[in-house]
Scaffold this motif. Structure first.
Motif, PDB file in Angstrom:
ATOM      1  N   VAL A 145      54.278  25.216  78.180  1.00  0.00           N
ATOM      2  CA  VAL A 145      55.346  26.020  77.590  1.00  0.00           C
ATOM      3  C   VAL A 145      54.779  27.136  76.719  1.00  0.00           C
ATOM      4  O   VAL A 145      55.190  28.299  76.828  1.00  0.00           O
ATOM      5  CB  VAL A 145      56.295  25.127  76.767  1.00  0.00           C
ATOM      6  CG1 VAL A 145      57.396  25.962  76.132  1.00  0.00           C
ATOM      7  CG2 VAL A 145      56.898  24.038  77.657  1.00  0.00           C
ATOM      8  N   ILE A 146      53.821  26.806  75.881  1.00  0.00           N
ATOM      9  CA  ILE A 146      53.231  27.820  74.999  1.00  0.00           C
ATOM     10  C   ILE A 146      52.546  28.916  75.812  1.00  0.00           C
ATOM     11  O   ILE A 146      52.716  30.117  75.546  1.00  0.00           O
ATOM     12  CB  ILE A 146      52.224  27.169  74.030  1.00  0.00           C
ATOM     13  CG1 ILE A 146      52.948  26.211  73.078  1.00  0.00           C
ATOM     14  CG2 ILE A 146      51.470  28.233  73.235  1.00  0.00           C
ATOM     15  CD1 ILE A 146      52.027  25.331  72.266  1.00  0.00           C
ATOM     16  N   GLY A 147      51.796  28.516  76.828  1.00  0.00           N
ATOM     17  CA  GLY A 147      51.128  29.493  77.678  1.00  0.00           C
ATOM     18  C   GLY A 147      52.110  30.428  78.360  1.00  0.00           C
ATOM     19  O   GLY A 147      51.875  31.635  78.473  1.00  0.00           O
ATOM     20  N   GLY A 148      53.230  29.873  78.813  1.00  0.00           N
ATOM     21  CA  GLY A 148      54.248  30.691  79.456  1.00  0.00           C
ATOM     22  C   GLY A 148      54.829  31.724  78.514  1.00  0.00           C
ATOM     23  O   GLY A 148      54.992  32.900  78.865  1.00  0.00           O
ATOM     24  N   LEU A 149      55.139  31.302  77.289  1.00  0.00           N
ATOM     25  CA  LEU A 149      55.713  32.242  76.322  1.00  0.00           C
ATOM     26  C   LEU A 149      54.693  33.293  75.894  1.00  0.00           C
ATOM     27  O   LEU A 149      55.057  34.461  75.674  1.00  0.00           O
ATOM     28  CB  LEU A 149      56.239  31.495  75.100  1.00  0.00           C
ATOM     29  CG  LEU A 149      57.458  30.584  75.287  1.00  0.00           C
ATOM     30  CD1 LEU A 149      58.140  30.338  73.939  1.00  0.00           C
ATOM     31  CD2 LEU A 149      58.457  31.129  76.278  1.00  0.00           C
ATOM     32  N   GLU A 150      53.435  32.901  75.765  1.00  0.00           N
ATOM     33  CA  GLU A 150      52.402  33.882  75.399  1.00  0.00           C
ATOM     34  C   GLU A 150      52.308  34.990  76.444  1.00  0.00           C
ATOM     35  O   GLU A 150      52.210  36.178  76.091  1.00  0.00           O
ATOM     36  CB  GLU A 150      51.050  33.177  75.243  1.00  0.00           C
ATOM     37  CG  GLU A 150      50.953  32.334  73.975  1.00  0.00           C
ATOM     38  CD  GLU A 150      49.643  31.570  73.876  1.00  0.00           C
ATOM     39  OE1 GLU A 150      49.306  31.132  72.770  1.00  0.00           O
ATOM     40  OE2 GLU A 150      48.968  31.396  74.928  1.00  0.00           O
ATOM     41  N   LYS A 151      52.344  34.626  77.716  1.00  0.00           N
ATOM     42  CA  LYS A 151      52.289  35.638  78.780  1.00  0.00           C
ATOM     43  C   LYS A 151      53.554  36.497  78.785  1.00  0.00           C
ATOM     44  O   LYS A 151      53.482  37.700  79.033  1.00  0.00           O
ATOM     45  CB  LYS A 151      52.100  34.959  80.134  1.00  0.00           C
ATOM     46  CG  LYS A 151      50.745  34.310  80.322  1.00  0.00           C
ATOM     47  CD  LYS A 151      49.622  35.336  80.367  1.00  0.00           C
ATOM     48  CE  LYS A 151      49.630  36.156  81.644  1.00  0.00           C
ATOM     49  NZ  LYS A 151      48.474  37.059  81.752  1.00  0.00           N
ATOM     50  N   CYS A 152      54.689  35.889  78.496  1.00  0.00           N
ATOM     51  CA  CYS A 152      55.923  36.663  78.418  1.00  0.00           C
ATOM     52  C   CYS A 152      55.852  37.673  77.279  1.00  0.00           C
ATOM     53  O   CYS A 152      56.224  38.840  77.432  1.00  0.00           O
ATOM     54  CB  CYS A 152      57.121  35.731  78.217  1.00  0.00           C
ATOM     55  SG  CYS A 152      57.575  34.776  79.671  1.00  0.00           S
ATOM     56  N   ASN A 153      55.382  37.225  76.123  1.00  0.00           N
ATOM     57  CA  ASN A 153      55.237  38.138  74.989  1.00  0.00           C
ATOM     58  C   ASN A 153      54.330  39.313  75.346  1.00  0.00           C
ATOM     59  O   ASN A 153      54.619  40.464  74.996  1.00  0.00           O
ATOM     60  CB  ASN A 153      54.649  37.395  73.781  1.00  0.00           C
ATOM     61  CG  ASN A 153      55.635  36.441  73.134  1.00  0.00           C
ATOM     62  OD1 ASN A 153      56.848  36.590  73.283  1.00  0.00           O
ATOM     63  ND2 ASN A 153      55.122  35.450  72.417  1.00  0.00           N
ATOM     64  N   ALA A 154      53.239  39.017  76.046  1.00  0.00           N
ATOM     65  CA  ALA A 154      52.281  40.052  76.415  1.00  0.00           C
ATOM     66  C   ALA A 154      52.875  41.043  77.409  1.00  0.00           C
ATOM     67  O   ALA A 154      52.402  42.191  77.517  1.00  0.00           O
ATOM     68  CB  ALA A 154      51.025  39.416  77.001  1.00  0.00           C
ATOM     69  N   ASN A 155      53.915  40.604  78.133  1.00  0.00           N
ATOM     70  CA  ASN A 155      54.564  41.467  79.132  1.00  0.00           C
ATOM     71  C   ASN A 155      55.925  41.964  78.671  1.00  0.00           C
ATOM     72  O   ASN A 155      56.759  42.372  79.493  1.00  0.00           O
ATOM     73  CB  ASN A 155      54.685  40.712  80.459  1.00  0.00           C
ATOM     74  CG  ASN A 155      53.348  40.582  81.175  1.00  0.00           C
ATOM     75  OD1 ASN A 155      52.952  41.469  81.922  1.00  0.00           O
ATOM     76  ND2 ASN A 155      52.643  39.479  80.929  1.00  0.00           N
ATOM     77  N   ASN A 156      56.169  41.923  77.353  1.00  0.00           N
ATOM     78  CA  ASN A 156      57.391  42.465  76.746  1.00  0.00           C
ATOM     79  C   ASN A 156      58.655  41.799  77.267  1.00  0.00           C
ATOM     80  O   ASN A 156      59.695  42.435  77.427  1.00  0.00           O
ATOM     81  CB  ASN A 156      57.472  43.983  76.969  1.00  0.00           C
ATOM     82  CG  ASN A 156      58.412  44.648  75.976  1.00  0.00           C
ATOM     83  OD1 ASN A 156      58.542  44.210  74.840  1.00  0.00           O
ATOM     84  ND2 ASN A 156      59.080  45.707  76.409  1.00  0.00           N
ATOM     85  N   ILE A 157      58.561  40.483  77.532  1.00  0.00           N
ATOM     86  CA  ILE A 157      59.718  39.699  77.956  1.00  0.00           C
ATOM     87  C   ILE A 157      60.197  38.889  76.760  1.00  0.00           C
ATOM     88  O   ILE A 157      59.401  38.228  76.086  1.00  0.00           O
ATOM     89  CB  ILE A 157      59.350  38.770  79.129  1.00  0.00           C
ATOM     90  CG1 ILE A 157      58.948  39.613  80.354  1.00  0.00           C
ATOM     91  CG2 ILE A 157      60.513  37.836  79.475  1.00  0.00           C
ATOM     92  CD1 ILE A 157      58.296  38.812  81.459  1.00  0.00           C
ATOM     93  N   THR A 158      61.482  38.921  76.484  1.00  0.00           N
ATOM     94  CA  THR A 158      62.049  38.243  75.317  1.00  0.00           C
ATOM     95  C   THR A 158      61.842  36.733  75.411  1.00  0.00           C
ATOM     96  O   THR A 158      62.119  36.128  76.442  1.00  0.00           O
ATOM     97  CB  THR A 158      63.553  38.545  75.209  1.00  0.00           C
ATOM     98  OG1 THR A 158      63.730  39.956  75.080  1.00  0.00           O
ATOM     99  CG2 THR A 158      64.167  37.849  74.001  1.00  0.00           C
ATOM    100  N   THR A 159      61.369  36.137  74.315  1.00  0.00           N
ATOM    101  CA  THR A 159      61.094  34.703  74.309  1.00  0.00           C
ATOM    102  C   THR A 159      61.844  33.986  73.182  1.00  0.00           C
ATOM    103  O   THR A 159      61.999  34.504  72.084  1.00  0.00           O
ATOM    104  CB  THR A 159      59.584  34.424  74.134  1.00  0.00           C
ATOM    105  OG1 THR A 159      59.119  35.038  72.923  1.00  0.00           O
ATOM    106  CG2 THR A 159      58.797  34.959  75.316  1.00  0.00           C
TER     107      THR A 159
END
Length: 270
Positions: A145-159
């Motif tokens: 879960v943490i890894g998924g959100l980190e990649k989303c943050n890096a790609n400007n996806i709201t988390t």
């Protein structure tokens, strides 16, 4: 980074195996009563997250839940209930679990420990900046879960996230965290209990409030629900009768013709 993982702390009760059924149920129930009060304290966080989800969906975005084990299953349940309840497309709210669909019924060994897999799973759905991804993990430490959100943050996806430990890595990673501190479980570490209940309550709030804000409820009725069985058809007929002056038979005919309560009522009004 150190933080207090209250979901893993020792139960307030001991010698459980020596308790009567009555005492077990009473103590479990007493612990469960504390959960809504813990959720209440997180309402400001939930409000901010829901407002962001609504904003994104009004611009064509989707909602994704990602989780492992119990948390992943709860996300899938909430997502799967949105189309029949609110008549929305099946890909508007999505639940993704570590280990894939087979993990819904049986635990997949080490699936939650893969920090890269959630992003791979999200990419299969064509994730974009219009979408919102909510990570669910009682402990707040699940690598998937943490890894998924980190990649989303890096790609400007709201988390966002739903977790039960204050100051956890997940809560610090999500841009819109929801932290519901329920304390130790009746059975030490069994976060499917109070923590799972808290997560379910928050998920109910997120999806229901979002769909109402998107116009998928009229008054207090599910006017866009899918008519998938006789009970729901009968409910739909009675909804129509409550909105316009027609008999049961006339309402049935309107519902059969138009396929939804909303369309049936609108057709009569015109």
């Amino acid at each position: 980074m150190s933080f207090t993982k209250t979901t893993e702390q020792s139960s307030y009760y001991d010698s459980l195996e020596h308790m009567s059924v009555h005492d077990l149920l009473t103590h479990i129930n007493n612990e469960d009563k504390t959960v809504p009060l813990a959720v209440e304290k997180a309402l400001p966080q939930i409000e901010v997250l829901v407002s962001k989800v609504v904003e994104k969906m009004k611009h064509g975005g989707r909602l994704f839940y990602i989780g492992a084990g119990t948390s992943g299953r709860l996300g899938i349940v909430d997502a799967s209930e949105c189309p029949p309840t609110f008549g929305v497309p099946f890909d508007l709210v999505n639940g993704i679990i570590a280990g894939g669909d087979k993990a819904i019924r049986r635990a997949v060994e080490n699936a939650e420990d893969d920090q890269q897999q959630a992003w791979i799973d999200l990419q299969e759905h064509g994730i974009t900046e219009n979408d919102v991804v909510i990570g669910i993990a009682a402990s707040g430490t699940t690598p998937y879960v943490i890894g998924g959100l980190e990649k989303c943050n890096a790609n400007n996806i709201t988390t966002g996230c739903i977790t039960c430990n204050e100051g956890s890595p997940l809560a610090l990673t999500a841009k819109f965290p929801v932290v519901v501190v329920v304390g130790p479980e009746f059975v030490t570490g069994s976060s499917r209990m109070k923590a799972g209940t808290a997560q379910k309550l928050v998920l109910n709030m997120i999806s229901t409030a979002t769909m109402i804000q998107l116009g998928r409820v009229k008054g207090n009725k599910m006017v866009d629900m899918q008519l998938s069985n006789d009970k729901l058809v009968d409910r739909g007929v009675r909804m129509i009768m409550g909105e316009i002056p027609v008999s049961y038979e006339e309402a049935s005919a309107l519902l059969a013709k138009h396929g939804s309560v909303r369309k049936a009522v609108d057709s009569y009004s015109r």
